[in-house]
Scaffold this motif. Structure first.
Motif, mmCIF file in Angstrom:
data_model
loop_
_atom_site.group_PDB
_atom_site.id
_atom_site.type_symbol
_atom_site.label_atom_id
_atom_site.label_comp_id
_atom_site.label_asym_id
_atom_site.label_seq_id
_atom_site.Cartn_x
_atom_site.Cartn_y
_atom_site.Cartn_z
ATOM 1 N N ALA A 32 54.636 1.060 106.028
ATOM 2 C CA ALA A 32 55.644 0.672 105.043
ATOM 3 C C ALA A 32 56.139 -0.752 105.313
ATOM 4 O O ALA A 32 56.237 -1.584 104.409
ATOM 5 C CB ALA A 32 56.813 1.660 105.075
ATOM 6 N N THR A 253 67.847 -0.273 112.752
ATOM 7 C CA THR A 253 66.652 -1.094 112.969
ATOM 8 C C THR A 253 66.895 -2.171 114.017
ATOM 9 O O THR A 253 65.965 -2.848 114.413
ATOM 10 C CB THR A 253 66.197 -1.751 111.659
ATOM 11 O OG1 THR A 253 67.256 -2.576 111.172
ATOM 12 C CG2 THR A 253 65.851 -0.704 110.621
ATOM 13 N N VAL B 18 63.222 5.554 103.893
ATOM 14 C CA VAL B 18 62.031 6.017 104.616
ATOM 15 C C VAL B 18 60.795 5.285 104.080
ATOM 16 O O VAL B 18 59.919 4.863 104.840
ATOM 17 C CB VAL B 18 61.874 7.549 104.507
ATOM 18 C CG1 VAL B 18 60.627 8.030 105.236
ATOM 19 C CG2 VAL B 18 63.115 8.249 105.071
ATOM 20 N N LEU B 19 60.745 5.084 102.759
ATOM 21 C CA LEU B 19 59.592 4.390 102.154
ATOM 22 C C LEU B 19 59.561 2.902 102.490
ATOM 23 O O LEU B 19 58.502 2.280 102.444
ATOM 24 C CB LEU B 19 59.609 4.567 100.632
ATOM 25 C CG LEU B 19 59.246 5.973 100.153
ATOM 26 C CD1 LEU B 19 59.474 6.082 98.651
ATOM 27 C CD2 LEU B 19 57.803 6.318 100.505
ATOM 28 N N SER B 20 60.729 2.313 102.796
ATOM 29 C CA SER B 20 60.742 0.888 103.153
ATOM 30 C C SER B 20 60.427 0.700 104.630
ATOM 31 O O SER B 20 60.221 -0.430 105.076
ATOM 32 C CB SER B 20 62.107 0.271 102.840
ATOM 33 O OG SER B 20 63.078 0.727 103.774
ATOM 34 N N GLY B 21 60.412 1.786 105.394
ATOM 35 C CA GLY B 21 60.175 1.670 106.827
ATOM 36 C C GLY B 21 61.442 1.410 107.624
ATOM 37 O O GLY B 21 61.395 1.281 108.849
ATOM 38 N N ARG B 22 62.596 1.314 106.958
ATOM 39 C CA ARG B 22 63.837 1.114 107.727
ATOM 40 C C ARG B 22 64.102 2.295 108.643
ATOM 41 O O ARG B 22 64.495 2.137 109.795
ATOM 42 C CB ARG B 22 65.023 0.938 106.777
ATOM 43 C CG ARG B 22 66.352 0.877 107.532
ATOM 44 C CD ARG B 22 67.562 0.890 106.614
ATOM 45 N NE ARG B 22 68.771 0.793 107.383
ATOM 46 C CZ ARG B 22 69.492 1.830 107.815
ATOM 47 N NH1 ARG B 22 69.102 3.051 107.550
ATOM 48 N NH2 ARG B 22 70.581 1.645 108.521
ATOM 49 N N THR B 23 63.906 3.497 108.104
ATOM 50 C CA THR B 23 64.275 4.712 108.812
ATOM 51 C C THR B 23 63.034 5.542 109.117
ATOM 52 O O THR B 23 62.182 5.734 108.248
ATOM 53 C CB THR B 23 65.238 5.549 107.931
ATOM 54 O OG1 THR B 23 66.358 4.734 107.579
ATOM 55 C CG2 THR B 23 65.727 6.784 108.677
#
Lengths: 254, 254
Positions: A32, A253, B18-23
């Motif tokens: 992602a 993050t 979740v889709l952005s990769g933050r979490t």
């Protein structure tokens, strides 16, 4: 906003071990972030079992709906590694033993280590292009808009780094995070007003606990830096007005 | 195998973060394990964005295909929390303010803390039954075969523990793991024979590296203990025959 069209992606995590809870997936988060840096937005991810009909059906659904599809898992030498055959089925093409992949595997193993199971890792759908594996040689492949990668995170990452230049994405999504020790319920109404006044960014609100205190991280995302900065400034002002120090930091993050 | 029918589940992780990769999602692994203990198999998981049409469409697809659907995320007080409204849309019912949930929230907050954003957490689709939140009061809900839970892992887990008794599952999937310092390519062919001879279990092969050495964990899963044990014994024998010590241990799950 960018002039370049938006490129989208779906990530398919293939593996019973993730659905059973044995293994914590680590690949979605990496993909992602890395795809976003290339201007590709991940709009969906699915975790699916090692079942050929499910893999083939899901790949066909996803490749029609997204610019790119990335799969992880199921390309090793054992009986439960059925991704290549399933993707060939999705594309309606036979599986072939790729001469370049076979040569690479034969060069990698000692002669007495070469066996049919290991050579199976050279089997790809007809028409696929190889994706180089700098770690352990067994390649991934690309067919159409589908990129097929292994499940082992370290190998997947090395292979992705080698293929990023093949992707054509739009503008990367930029983001800023403003955090404060407050609660979502306190700021929800004025925050909704800020979101409404700044439709060119997307504002996400994520609660956290740090040092035993409740806090909220507000993540502002958009493709234009000035739009992100304007919304961030408004959020800082909102926090100040409620007596909360605005911290330019994301406790999640880092 | 069990006489009880198999119960299946789909987990929907709702959230742009979740889709952005933050979490990094932490809920699928917990739910997969906990549901399996209740005899419910997770056969699919999807990560989807905070977009009403996507949430509604995905819920409708999943609730038709699986015994149960579990969603996590998007039930807080802020503008990006749209799960309740989207699920009402999926079921074609209005959102109502649940009197019991409103009373619980009003009792939880000081009078000056009660505001419209916080009370929004009492809004559920008409006909939904509440799922108690022992941590922070804002409830989840069940409508039809869909269970709606929060995204914060600690709260989600506490709420799931309160609802497990409502699930009717089949036999839990039992598993044993046998590991050895070998490589998948070495044992792939005889392992495939063992899988073929033991069709009542599912054998997964997962490579690992420990102490700088390559190893493979073989996970045998099935609903009958004796079938699992027989396949495990064959795998131990296979490893011994190749000069590898069989270790009853999984370096991943501990």
């Amino acid at each position: 906003m960018s002039d370049r069209p938006t490129a989208t992606a779906c990530v398919l995590i293939i593996g019973n071990e993730v659905l059973s809870g044995r293994t914590q997936d680590q690949n979605l988060q990496f993909l992602a972030r890395a795809l976003n840096e290339s201007g590709v937005r991940v709009l969906e991810a699915r975790v699916i079992p090692d079942v050929a009909a499910v893999i083939a059906g899901t790949v066909n659904d996803a490749r029609a709906r997204f610019t790119y599809v990335f799969t992880t898992g199921g390309i090793g030498p054992t009986h439960d590694d059925i991704t290549s055959a399933s993707i060939a089925q999705a594309f309606g093409v036979p599986v072939i033993r790729h001469p370049g992949a076979e040569a690479a595997l034969r060069a990698h193993y000692r002669p007495d280590e070469v066996n049919e199971a290991r050579l199976k890792m050279a089997d790809v759908p007809e028409g696929a292009q190889l994706i180089d594996n700098p770690v352990s040689r067994a390649p991934g492949f690309r067919i159409g808009n589908v990129f097929v990668l292994p499940g082992v995170p370290s190998i997947m990452r090395a292979m992705f780094d080698g293929l990023r230049h093949r992707l054509s994405g739009g503008a990367p999504m930029l983001s800023r995070t403003v955090s404060g020790f407050t609660t979502e319920g306190t700021i929800a109404a004025p925050l909704a007003d800020i979101q409404q006044a700044h439709a060119d960014v997307e504002i996400g609100s994520y609660p956290f606990v740090r040092y035993g205190r409740f806090g909220v991280s507000l993540v502002i995302r958009g493709t234009a830096q000035d739009a992100v900065d304007k919304a961030a400034a408004e959020i800082c002002r909102l926090l100040s007005e409620t007596g909360v120090e605005a911290i330019e930091d994301d406790p999640i993050t880092g």
